[in-house]
Design an enzyme around this catalytic site. Sequence first.
Site, PDB file in Angstrom:
ATOM      1  N   SER A   1     -17.191 -31.117  19.379  1.00 48.31           N
ATOM      2  CA  SER A   1     -18.035 -32.509  19.043  1.00 48.31           C
ATOM      3  C   SER A   1     -17.276 -33.390  17.798  1.00 48.31           C
ATOM      4  CB  SER A   1     -19.279 -31.848  18.261  1.00 48.31           C
ATOM      5  OG  SER A   1     -19.208 -31.733  16.635  1.00 48.31           O
TER       6      SER A   1
ATOM      7  N   ASP B   1     -18.448 -33.465  23.402  1.00 45.23           N
ATOM      8  CA  ASP B   1     -19.378 -32.478  23.582  1.00 45.23           C
ATOM      9  C   ASP B   1     -20.286 -33.979  22.797  1.00 45.23           C
ATOM     10  OD1 ASP B   1     -22.021 -30.376  23.793  1.00 45.23           O
ATOM     11  OD2 ASP B   1     -21.729 -30.189  22.314  1.00 45.23           O
ATOM     12  N   HIS B   2     -21.398 -34.352  23.259  1.00 44.88           N
ATOM     13  CA  HIS B   2     -22.159 -35.507  22.893  1.00 44.88           C
ATOM     14  C   HIS B   2     -21.516 -37.070  22.289  1.00 44.88           C
ATOM     15  CE1 HIS B   2     -26.292 -32.898  23.162  1.00 44.88           C
ATOM     16  NE2 HIS B   2     -25.206 -31.746  22.970  1.00 44.88           N
TER      17      HIS B   2
ATOM     18  N   ASP C   1     -23.112 -39.193  25.578  1.00 45.88           N
ATOM     19  CA  ASP C   1     -24.835 -38.962  25.673  1.00 45.88           C
ATOM     20  C   ASP C   1     -25.219 -39.992  24.694  1.00 45.88           C
ATOM     21  OD1 ASP C   1     -27.110 -38.086  24.453  1.00 45.88           O
ATOM     22  OD2 ASP C   1     -26.662 -36.596  23.376  1.00 45.88           O
TER      23      ASP C   1
ATOM     24  N   GLU D   1     -26.958 -37.328  29.585  1.00 41.54           N
ATOM     25  CA  GLU D   1     -27.468 -37.124  29.771  1.00 41.54           C
ATOM     26  C   GLU D   1     -29.096 -37.709  29.910  1.00 41.54           C
ATOM     27  OE1 GLU D   1     -27.455 -34.632  25.809  1.00 41.54           O
ATOM     28  OE2 GLU D   1     -29.881 -35.903  25.557  1.00 41.54           O
TER      29      GLU D   1
ATOM     30  N   GLY E   1     -30.096 -25.819  17.952  1.00 40.20           N
ATOM     31  CA  GLY E   1     -30.270 -24.520  17.071  1.00 40.20           C
ATOM     32  C   GLY E   1     -31.154 -23.187  16.864  1.00 40.20           C
TER      33      GLY E   1
ATOM     34  N   SER F   1     -28.025 -20.977  23.648  1.00 42.20           N
ATOM     35  CA  SER F   1     -27.586 -19.847  22.814  1.00 42.20           C
ATOM     36  C   SER F   1     -28.936 -18.933  23.133  1.00 42.20           C
ATOM     37  CB  SER F   1     -27.177 -20.532  21.031  1.00 42.20           C
ATOM     38  OG  SER F   1     -26.874 -20.846  20.645  1.00 42.20           O
TER      39      SER F   1
ATOM     40  N   ASN G   1     -24.059 -24.738  27.732  1.00 42.93           N
ATOM     41  CA  ASN G   1     -23.289 -24.631  26.200  1.00 42.93           C
ATOM     42  C   ASN G   1     -23.945 -23.688  25.379  1.00 42.93           C
ATOM     43  OD1 ASN G   1     -22.505 -26.983  27.453  1.00 42.93           O
ATOM     44  ND2 ASN G   1     -23.380 -28.493  25.772  1.00 42.93           N
TER      45      ASN G   1
ATOM     46  N   THR H   1     -24.039 -22.185  18.828  1.00 45.95           N
ATOM     47  CA  THR H   1     -25.420 -21.227  17.917  1.00 45.95           C
ATOM     48  C   THR H   1     -25.245 -20.203  17.307  1.00 45.95           C
ATOM     49  OG1 THR H   1     -26.975 -23.241  17.126  1.00 45.95           O
ATOM     50  CG2 THR H   1     -27.391 -21.359  16.716  1.00 45.95           C
TER      51      THR H   1
HETATM   52  O1  TD4 Z   1     -24.111 -29.102  22.376  1.00 44.17           O
HETATM   53  N1  TD4 Z   1     -24.182 -28.047  21.687  1.00 44.17           N
HETATM   54  C1  TD4 Z   1     -23.563 -28.212  21.232  1.00 44.17           C
HETATM   55  C2  TD4 Z   1     -23.683 -28.909  19.806  1.00 44.17           C
HETATM   56  C3  TD4 Z   1     -22.768 -28.361  18.715  1.00 44.17           C
HETATM   57  C4  TD4 Z   1     -22.888 -29.444  17.501  1.00 44.17           C
HETATM   58  O2  TD4 Z   1     -21.841 -29.619  16.418  1.00 44.17           O
HETATM   59  P1  TD4 Z   1     -21.937 -30.914  15.702  1.00 44.17           P
HETATM   60  O3  TD4 Z   1     -22.854 -29.741  14.898  1.00 44.17           O
HETATM   61  O4  TD4 Z   1     -20.825 -30.965  15.265  1.00 44.17           O
HETATM   62  O5  TD4 Z   1     -23.102 -32.254  15.619  1.00 44.17           O
HETATM   63  C5  TD4 Z   1     -25.059 -27.080  22.640  1.00 44.17           C
HETATM   64  O6  TD4 Z   1     -25.846 -27.289  23.154  1.00 44.17           O
HETATM   65  C6  TD4 Z   1     -25.383 -25.611  22.185  1.00 44.17           C
HETATM   66  O7  TD4 Z   1     -26.739 -25.112  21.514  1.00 44.17           O
HETATM   67  P2  TD4 Z   1     -26.928 -24.086  21.053  1.00 44.17           P
HETATM   68  O8  TD4 Z   1     -28.109 -23.469  21.809  1.00 44.17           O
HETATM   69  O9  TD4 Z   1     -25.875 -23.213  20.904  1.00 44.17           O
HETATM   70  O10 TD4 Z   1     -27.232 -24.620  19.682  1.00 44.17           O
HETATM   71 ZN    ZN Z   2     -25.779 -30.004  23.413  1.00 45.34          ZN
HETATM   72 CA    CA Z   3     -28.767 -36.669  23.665  1.00 44.53          CA
END
Ligand code: TD4
Ligand code: ZN
Ligand code: CA
Length: 307
Positions: free
Chosen positions: A50, A82-83, A104, A134, A181, A213, A253, A256
């Site tokens: 991320s 990611d994002h 994103d 997204e 989360g 997750s 993905n 968590t």
């Molecule tokens: O995209 N993700 C992972 C998000 C990671 C965020 O990282 P930062 O805290 O550095 O921003 C997911 O979709 C994971 O989903 P999950 O169900 O595992 O929370």
């Molecule tokens: Zn995500």
């Molecule tokens: Ca978003």
Amino acid sequence: MPLVPAKNILIKAYREGYAIGAFNFVNMEMLQAILQTANNLRAPVIIQASEGAISYAGLSTIVSMARTLAGEVDIPVALHLDHGHKLETIRACIQAGFTSVMIDASHLPYTENAALTRQVVEIAHQSGVSVEAELGRLMGVEDTVSVAERDAVLVDPEEAGRFVQETKVDSLAPAVGTSHGAFKYKGAARLDLERLKKVKEKTGIPLVLHGASSIPADLLQEAVDSGIPVGEAKGVPLEEVQKAIKLGVAKVNIDTDLRLGFVSAMRRILAEKPETFDLRKILGPARGKVAQIIADRIQALGCANRA
Ligand code: TD4
Ligand code: ZN
Ligand code: CA
């Protein structure tokens, strides 16, 4: 193997009806757990960082760790942002050696999201880098929410079809009722599979499930026993994820579950052996715990022995 574009492994998974695990990492131990486990199970894999992970570890550290460790295994590995939110970050990641990026922009109105995504696709494809975008808002939807409220938050399948045509994006993360989360739902987990089915029909490209997750009972128990106050946590059951894979999800993905596993293991050692201050005796077992969770997920996603 050298890092590969995510598109290559996602298209194959999409066509053959399984999903690739996309696991977040922030340090060497997490990355080793992902790559060693995927390699043992002969599973193609996506390692993702991320913006937060990049500012924590440093862009060149992330890329050089990823290249080095992916170079030591012989499964296809893609390094994914990611994002990604800012064009500047995305450019920097492409320049540094990422083979896949997510733009994103789903918080923006449709036209702006589509325009920004299109711009990222043009930039990324010049370097052979894949792009994920997204649509809709990633958040849990409770039983009580009305149809109108659901429609306002979750992806519109017609719009998804138009978006893919207009942007030429390689994969799409449609909001179908998951959230990031440990606390995804108050009641039962709800994935809008009907909606997902329509999105598949309208888009025809690999779909991505964020917030996937599972937080299974045993992992939750270990976390709570170690002192993490997550008794009310709720994830997406693996059977729901598997239904989603049948409806076009080719990238799942997971972050968590790994965080909970890593920290529970660390906390257990710290509590049981307060005399220990050798980092390797704390982080090593945490890495081992994460490896077990990843092995379970890889088996459930059906991507073992697909390398
Ligand atoms: O995209 N993700 C992972 C998000 C990671 C965020 O990282 P930062 O805290 O550095 O921003 C997911 O979709 C994971 O989903 P999950 O169900 O595992 O929370
Ligand atoms: Zn995500
Ligand atoms: Ca978003």
